[in-house]
Each structure stands twice: as structure tokens, then as C-alpha cells.
Design a protein around this motif. Structure first.
Motif, PDB file in Angstrom:
ATOM      1  N   ALA A  78     -27.079 -61.352 -24.200  1.00 43.32           N
ATOM      2  CA  ALA A  78     -28.538 -61.215 -24.179  1.00 43.32           C
ATOM      3  C   ALA A  78     -29.087 -61.445 -25.583  1.00 43.32           C
ATOM      4  CB  ALA A  78     -28.931 -59.832 -23.659  1.00 43.32           C
ATOM      5  N   LEU A  79     -28.921 -62.663 -26.066  1.00 41.04           N
ATOM      6  CA  LEU A  79     -29.341 -63.026 -27.409  1.00 41.04           C
ATOM      7  C   LEU A  79     -30.481 -64.038 -27.399  1.00 41.04           C
ATOM      8  CD1 LEU A  79     -25.813 -63.320 -29.075  1.00 41.04           C
ATOM      9  CD2 LEU A  79     -27.626 -61.746 -29.776  1.00 41.04           C
ATOM     10  N   SER A 181     -20.229 -69.205 -20.788  1.00 41.91           N
ATOM     11  CA  SER A 181     -21.218 -69.234 -19.706  1.00 41.91           C
ATOM     12  C   SER A 181     -20.529 -69.734 -18.444  1.00 41.91           C
ATOM     13  CB  SER A 181     -22.428 -70.111 -20.060  1.00 41.91           C
ATOM     14  OG  SER A 181     -22.052 -71.462 -20.241  1.00 41.91           O
ATOM     15  N   GLY A 182     -21.221 -69.575 -17.306  1.00 38.86           N
ATOM     16  CA  GLY A 182     -20.583 -69.851 -16.025  1.00 38.86           C
ATOM     17  C   GLY A 182     -20.865 -71.214 -15.420  1.00 38.86           C
ATOM     18  N   GLY A 183     -21.778 -71.975 -16.013  1.00 38.84           N
ATOM     19  CA  GLY A 183     -22.088 -73.292 -15.488  1.00 38.84           C
ATOM     20  C   GLY A 183     -22.998 -73.309 -14.281  1.00 38.84           C
ATOM     21  N   ALA A 190     -27.413 -73.812 -21.923  1.00 37.41           N
ATOM     22  CA  ALA A 190     -28.085 -74.287 -23.130  1.00 37.41           C
ATOM     23  C   ALA A 190     -28.221 -73.170 -24.158  1.00 37.41           C
ATOM     24  CB  ALA A 190     -29.462 -74.848 -22.772  1.00 37.41           C
ATOM     25  N   CYS A 191     -28.533 -71.973 -23.681  1.00 34.79           N
ATOM     26  CA  CYS A 191     -28.655 -70.816 -24.562  1.00 34.79           C
ATOM     27  C   CYS A 191     -27.321 -70.532 -25.247  1.00 34.79           C
ATOM     28  CB  CYS A 191     -29.115 -69.605 -23.760  1.00 34.79           C
ATOM     29  SG  CYS A 191     -29.255 -68.078 -24.709  1.00 34.79           S
ATOM     30  N   CYS A 192     -26.242 -70.516 -24.449  1.00 31.83           N
ATOM     31  CA  CYS A 192     -24.916 -70.223 -25.005  1.00 31.83           C
ATOM     32  C   CYS A 192     -24.466 -71.310 -25.970  1.00 31.83           C
ATOM     33  CB  CYS A 192     -23.907 -70.054 -23.876  1.00 31.83           C
ATOM     34  SG  CYS A 192     -24.138 -68.497 -22.954  1.00 31.83           S
ATOM     35  N   LYS A 193     -24.805 -72.545 -25.671  1.00 34.85           N
ATOM     36  CA  LYS A 193     -24.459 -73.645 -26.575  1.00 34.85           C
ATOM     37  C   LYS A 193     -25.160 -73.474 -27.917  1.00 34.85           C
ATOM     38  CE  LYS A 193     -24.404 -78.708 -26.828  1.00 34.85           C
ATOM     39  NZ  LYS A 193     -24.750 -79.971 -26.116  1.00 34.85           N
ATOM     40  N   HIS A 203     -18.701 -73.145 -27.555  1.00 31.31           N
ATOM     41  CA  HIS A 203     -19.237 -72.844 -26.227  1.00 31.31           C
ATOM     42  C   HIS A 203     -18.228 -73.270 -25.176  1.00 31.31           C
ATOM     43  CE1 HIS A 203     -22.036 -74.110 -22.740  1.00 31.31           C
ATOM     44  NE2 HIS A 203     -21.701 -72.836 -22.604  1.00 31.31           N
ATOM     45  N   VAL A 204     -17.901 -72.359 -24.272  1.00 30.46           N
ATOM     46  CA  VAL A 204     -16.927 -72.635 -23.222  1.00 30.46           C
ATOM     47  C   VAL A 204     -17.545 -72.286 -21.871  1.00 30.46           C
ATOM     48  CG1 VAL A 204     -14.642 -72.064 -22.292  1.00 30.46           C
ATOM     49  CG2 VAL A 204     -15.012 -72.102 -24.772  1.00 30.46           C
ATOM     50  N   ILE A 205     -17.451 -73.205 -20.926  1.00 30.87           N
ATOM     51  CA  ILE A 205     -17.893 -72.924 -19.559  1.00 30.87           C
ATOM     52  C   ILE A 205     -16.682 -72.549 -18.717  1.00 30.87           C
ATOM     53  CG2 ILE A 205     -18.881 -73.899 -17.444  1.00 30.87           C
ATOM     54  CD1 ILE A 205     -20.681 -75.623 -19.148  1.00 30.87           C
ATOM     55  N   ILE A 206     -16.694 -71.340 -18.194  1.00 24.14           N
ATOM     56  CA  ILE A 206     -15.688 -70.891 -17.233  1.00 24.14           C
ATOM     57  C   ILE A 206     -16.394 -70.850 -15.882  1.00 24.14           C
ATOM     58  CG2 ILE A 206     -14.201 -68.991 -16.503  1.00 24.14           C
ATOM     59  CD1 ILE A 206     -13.801 -68.295 -19.420  1.00 24.14           C
ATOM     60  N   PRO A 207     -16.084 -71.773 -14.991  1.00 28.37           N
ATOM     61  CA  PRO A 207     -16.840 -71.892 -13.738  1.00 28.37           C
ATOM     62  C   PRO A 207     -16.977 -70.571 -12.986  1.00 28.37           C
ATOM     63  CG  PRO A 207     -15.339 -73.733 -13.961  1.00 28.37           C
ATOM     64  CD  PRO A 207     -14.997 -72.766 -15.067  1.00 28.37           C
ATOM     65  N   CYS A 208     -18.223 -70.212 -12.724  1.00 30.21           N
ATOM     66  CA  CYS A 208     -18.531 -68.984 -11.989  1.00 30.21           C
ATOM     67  C   CYS A 208     -19.938 -69.152 -11.421  1.00 30.21           C
ATOM     68  CB  CYS A 208     -18.473 -67.767 -12.915  1.00 30.21           C
ATOM     69  SG  CYS A 208     -18.715 -66.174 -12.074  1.00 30.21           S
TER      70      CYS A 208
END
Length: 232
Positions: A78-79, A181-183, A190-193, A203-208
Motif C-alpha cells: 500500500a505505497l 504483483s499478481g498480474g 504499474a504501481c509495483c513496477k 518487479h516480479v509478477i506471480i500469477p494470481c
């Protein structure tokens, strides 16, 4: 959900924030106050993982005691306020959307309970296509919605300047940072990136399909965490 990490000999500490579990409340949630407490709990060195509101607290805690942080993993933290300090990111429509993650539900809600419901429903869907864990919990216990809404609305977030200062410290100290982030949401991704760029992290997307990646994509998350810790 992270029990398999404990089975691999990792020592897990999963503290309850004040007002949660058996930890007594001290009033409204405060990211900066909790960050001090988290920093004290790091011991001589820890791999610090934070999710959502706790993700913002983890970043602030890492800046207080960077020498005690071996790596920092933030799961859709939550940033969003930090984005206001990022001139490059503010040009992107996805970032503008991310900045409205709280304001949009707030404008649409007619009561604290309504806000809790709308806010929870913005966090994606369940693996089976139903309600995500937070929204499902509210549907099962609608009587908890007013208290949750009031807690969310009264929570004290770190200021954009405090968050950016913490990001700058973490980056300068060279702490390995992973923003997950979960994708399922372009604005969350975009926020996490952007946060990864500001912290000097990855930044890593772990599918969720929802916000609760360590819960609903536990196997993938645990495998990622184990691999990255081993490589540090």
C-alpha cells in the motif's frame, strides 16, 4: 500457507500487528508506528516480507534498520502515496489509475460498511472466479463491514515524503528488493513496477487472480522466495 518454507528449515516469524490476532490494539492503524515495532523485531538480520498495508510498513521499517534487512519482499504494498513523488511515473495512465485505488471506492461509498465492501471487491477474484478472500469474508460476516470500513478510513498512512525517503535509503544501501504483483490488475502491476524502480528493486509478477498472492498462489510464491533467498 508458508508452512512449507518452515519445513525447509527457515525460521518463520509471523507477528500480528496491533489490533489483530492476540495483539492488543493501540487505536487507529499507523504505518509509521508499526514500522518502529517491526524494525525492533528484525533481530540481527531477517528476510523481511510485507503484504499490502504491511508492505508499506515493511519498507519504512527497512529504512529504520537497513543493516538488519537481508532482503525485502513487498507483495502489492500500500505505497500508492509514494507515486505522487515520481514525476516519471505520473505521466502514465496506469499510475493515475493506481492513485485512485482508495479514492474511487471512497467517492462511491455511502457509509463505512459500503466502503469496506467496495474496497474489498476491487482486489480481484477467487481462483474459482468467485469473491476474493477479503470480499468473501465480508459476505460471510456482513456485521464486520462497519468496523472494517472505519478501520480502513481511520488508518494513518506514511506521507509520500516519508515513503520516498525510505525508498531512497533502501536503494542506497543496496538491499535486494522484490516487489510482487499478481498480474490481475494493470494498475497494481504499474504501481509495483514504479515502486521497484524507486527502491532499486525488481518487479516480479506471480500469477494470481487477486491481491492475496502469498495465500492463493502460495506454491509459486514460496518457490520464488526460496529461490531468491538462496541466491542472495
Amino acid at each position: 500457507n508458508q508452512r512449507e518454507l518452515a519445513d525447509k528449515s527457515y525460521k518463520l516469524r509471523v507477528p500480528n500487528r496491533p489490533g489483530f490476532g492476540e495483539s492488543p490494539s493501540r487505536g487507529a492503524d499507523s504505518q509509521t508506528a508499526d514500522a518502529v515495532w517491526i524494525a525492533e523485531e528484525l533481530g540481527k538480520g531477517s528476510h523481511l516480507v510485507g503484504h499490502s498495508f504491511g508492505g508499506a510498513e515493511a519498507l519504512l521499517a527497512a529504512a529504520i534498520r537497513p543493516e538488519a534487512v537481508q532482503s525485502l519482499v513487498l507483495i502489492e504494498p500500500a505505497l500508492q502515496p509514494i507515486l505522487a513523488t515520481d514525476e516519471e511515473g505520473l505521466k502514465l495512465p496506469e499510475i493515475q489509475e493506481a492513485l485512485q485505488v482508495v479514492s474511487a471506492p471512497l467517492m462511491a461509498a455511502e457509509s463505512p460498511a459500503d466502503f469496506a465492501k467496495i474496497f474489498s471487491e476491487c482486489m480481484g477474484e477467487a481462483v474459482d472466479g468467485g469473491l476474493n478472500p477479503s470480499a468473501a469474508a465480508l459476505e460471510a460476516h456482513p456485521e464486520s463491514a462497519p468496523d472494517l470500513g472505519c478501520a480502513l478510513l481511520s488508518a494513518v498512512l506514511g506521507t509520500p515524503q516519508e515513503m520516498r525517503a525510505a525508498a531512497d535509503i533502501v536503494k542506497a544501501k543496496g538491499i535486494p528488493v522484490y516487489i510482487i504483483s499478481g498480474g490481475y490488475s494493470a494498475s497494481q502491476d504499474a504501481c509495483c513496477k514504479a515502486i521497484a524502480r524507486l527502491t532499486g528493486g525488481k518487479h516480479v509478477i506471480i500469477p494470481c487472480p487477486n491481491h492475496f498472492i502469498q495465500q492463493d498462489s502460495a506454491k509459486l510464491f514460496n518457490e520464488f522466495l526460496d529461490k531468491e533467498i538462496q541466491n542472495i
